[in-house]
Enzyme design. Sequence first.
Site, PDB file in Angstrom:
ATOM      1  N   ARG A 118       0.824  -1.218   0.000  1.00  0.00           N
ATOM      2  CA  ARG A 118       0.000   0.000   0.000  1.00  0.00           C
ATOM      3  C   ARG A 118       0.855   1.264   0.000  1.00  0.00           C
ATOM      4  O   ARG A 118       0.338   2.358  -0.244  1.00  0.00           O
ATOM      5  CB  ARG A 118      -0.949  -0.002   1.194  1.00  0.00           C
ATOM      6  CG  ARG A 118      -0.273  -0.014   2.549  1.00  0.00           C
ATOM      7  CD  ARG A 118      -1.310  -0.105   3.676  1.00  0.00           C
ATOM      8  NE  ARG A 118      -0.687  -0.170   4.997  1.00  0.00           N
ATOM      9  CZ  ARG A 118      -0.283  -1.286   5.579  1.00  0.00           C
ATOM     10  NH1 ARG A 118      -0.415  -2.443   4.934  1.00  0.00           N
ATOM     11  NH2 ARG A 118       0.250  -1.280   6.783  1.00  0.00           N
ATOM     12  N   TYR A 119       2.140   1.108   0.292  1.00  0.00           N
ATOM     13  CA  TYR A 119       3.030   2.273   0.337  1.00  0.00           C
ATOM     14  C   TYR A 119       3.856   2.439  -0.937  1.00  0.00           C
ATOM     15  O   TYR A 119       4.237   3.550  -1.275  1.00  0.00           O
ATOM     16  CB  TYR A 119       3.976   2.175   1.533  1.00  0.00           C
ATOM     17  CG  TYR A 119       3.274   2.138   2.864  1.00  0.00           C
ATOM     18  CD1 TYR A 119       2.446   3.186   3.265  1.00  0.00           C
ATOM     19  CD2 TYR A 119       3.429   1.058   3.722  1.00  0.00           C
ATOM     20  CE1 TYR A 119       1.792   3.155   4.488  1.00  0.00           C
ATOM     21  CE2 TYR A 119       2.781   1.013   4.948  1.00  0.00           C
ATOM     22  CZ  TYR A 119       1.963   2.060   5.326  1.00  0.00           C
ATOM     23  OH  TYR A 119       1.315   2.030   6.533  1.00  0.00           O
ATOM     24  N   THR A 120       4.184   1.356  -1.598  1.00  0.00           N
ATOM     25  CA  THR A 120       5.073   1.448  -2.761  1.00  0.00           C
ATOM     26  C   THR A 120       4.276   1.674  -4.040  1.00  0.00           C
ATOM     27  O   THR A 120       3.093   1.346  -4.131  1.00  0.00           O
ATOM     28  CB  THR A 120       5.920   0.174  -2.913  1.00  0.00           C
ATOM     29  OG1 THR A 120       5.055  -0.957  -3.061  1.00  0.00           O
ATOM     30  CG2 THR A 120       6.807  -0.040  -1.701  1.00  0.00           C
TER      31      THR A 120
END
Length: 800
Positions: A118-120
């Site tokens: 969900r961050y990259t």
Amino acid sequence: MSEIIQDLSLEDVLGDRFGRYSKYIIQERALPDVRDGLKPVQRRILYAMYSSGNTHDKNFRKSAKTVGDVIGQYHPHGDSSVYEAMVRLSQDWKLRHVLIEMHGNNGSIDNDPPAAMRYTEAKLSLLAEELLRDINKETVSFIPNYDDTTLEPMVLPSRFPNLLVNGSTGISAGYATDIPPHNLAEVIQATLKYIDNPDITVNQLMKYIKGPDFPTGGIIQGIDGIKKAYESGKGRIIVRSKVEEETLRNGRKQLIITEIPYEVNKSSLVKRIDELRADKKVDGIVEVRDETDRTGLRIAIELKKDVNSESIKNYLYKNSDLQISYNFNMVAISDGRPKLMGIRQIIDSYLNHQIEVVANRTKFELDNAEKRMHIVEGLIKALSILDKVIELIRSSKNKCDAKENLIEVYEFTEEQAEAIVMLQLYRLTNTDIVALEGEHKELEALIKQLRHILDNHDALLNVIKEELNEIKKKFKSERLSLIEAEIEEIKIDKEVMVPSEEVILSMTRHGYIKRTSIRSFNASGVEDIGLKDGDSLLKHQEVNTQDTVLVFTNKGRYLFIPVHKLADIRWKELGQHVSQIVPIEEDEVVINVFNEKDFNTDAFYVFATQNGMIKKSTVPLFKTTRFNKPLIATKVKENDDLISVMRFEKDQLITVITNKGMSLTYNTSELSDTGLRAAGVKSINLKAEDFVVMTEGVSENDTILMATQRGSLKRISFKILQVAKRAQRGITLLKELKKNPHRIVAAHVVTGEHSQYTLYSKSNEEHGLINDIHKSEQYTNGSFIVDTDDFGEVIDMYIS
């Protein structure tokens, strides 16, 4: 609902299900396809990103979206496995050319985990799009996805040999693959040469493709291993780190590691080197630092002053992942089956795939060109009778009626009629008429060219060559890994492995050995040594941890034990039995132990047996690299025992004393140097039922102390001994008695180092000072020291 019950054996069911499972993981999970070099999950990730427009020229998208697309449409497995595969495709220390560009934390060469999906963010790399190029031109076959809601490609067009460029690794049921990455320009050049000459040999291909080219660089050793792998699919090479030397301001040197072997965990490597330093496995390392930053990998190993940096480096090559062996196992899916393939087979399979891809693309483009040509011809014809066409259309009831009228009156085809009725009014200008005529000419040339490609195999191959050259020109990069022809033999100086330290070596008569720090020894004293009941000290001396101990046994064997391998035990504690270090037989007894600093010497050992055999062997013969089992020192015949081992720097006198009191003294120069497996020659001419009890070196200032079974001690001076020749009977040292004659059970040469004796019976021992024993004449039986009625019959004597 009726039930169907099948009566099947467990063996059949298990065998069938495991067979299906194995086939699935071999074909659908763990092994790459030889044509595009991708495993199914990798292929699905790239295709999902391409289909959704997540290409290099667009903005980055959340990795979670791609993972969701892949799971939802193509790969119904866990999200973590898909994300891991996606991350690997973005790691430039895993792939020679990354296929996915990723923003955010995508892991590290230290094996740190990537940030959550969900961050990259990610998108296809420009090179990855070359794998997918023309996939919408019917170049490859598509099959239904897992739920029949869409289609997915069986293989990607793969406009470059990705299997060799990025390599692959995987394990499946019964198969594993390890294909190293290579340099893209070299692989393409080799492929071009293969196209020109399908009979090209591996040796000739290796002029262009030098060997693996790892993304982490490093030095590859072993051309023969590369050649073997390229020929058979299996081979072995050595990959070592790139290490440079720097000098610090304080004069110390440090080793700088800037490249490490492929798939080596950097943090684990640093930790391992630091453990070797902390555990004192290697002497000379002050500190190990990981100085890696955004400019590149850098590990600093600071060394002590005046240390041999080359030896330190060699030790680390040998004992850490600073150097590894890489084993080729080039297994890939070919024609639906796993195959072990050499480089020619891989290139050939790739080339056949490209021939099929280019042929399919050409057919697709030809079909479209011919369809367009047909439309253009209809439009040109319509424009040539434009007024009549307009009048006909205006008189028609509707679009469908107009099409039918055009087909019936002017013999247009269905497709042409559709194009005419859809024609916009502005297209009726002279400019558009000229444009159509120009397009017609271009289509004629294109169709001719495409038909030529399909009809001429060489022309098709030329297309492949041109496109490969374009990719080579666009994406080529310098080789990262240096290749050396030979595998360098690693030689490690003992000084590097073992810190130099003076210690006390001790050996007991029952075979307990240890090394003790000088501080522990000095704090106790010789007499405080830890012993078992009935045991005594055989020998103790100061040695260095870099020395070697040779332990000789009554079986004519010796144990080769480096001092540093001995347990460091306090003087007051019991040592370690030699059988715990090197296995020996139950009835094997230690008779002597010696310390060797350097085997390159003129010194020699003399071996004497109970039955009167003797031999001489030089010290260098005893050097070995095998520590795990006893080695032959001398051949000892059946019913005989080795009783004496002596070490001399040069030839000197030795004295032999027998049980019946005979003595022979001669020079070791009478003995020839012999090998370790020789039995030797006769030392003394023994009487019937006589045997040797002592063979020792002797000099003019020495005396000889003898003990008889009746409790008598006799001490004689050197002058009584008569120097003679080997193998004679010798002189008599005892007065023969008719009743209960004296028999010598033990004898020793007494030097200035000896002051005490100890007599042993089966149950008692008696100590005394050697100087209290007066020297005797030749034909006497000495003086009684113990009463055998109380003490028991004397069986042995030691001096110290």
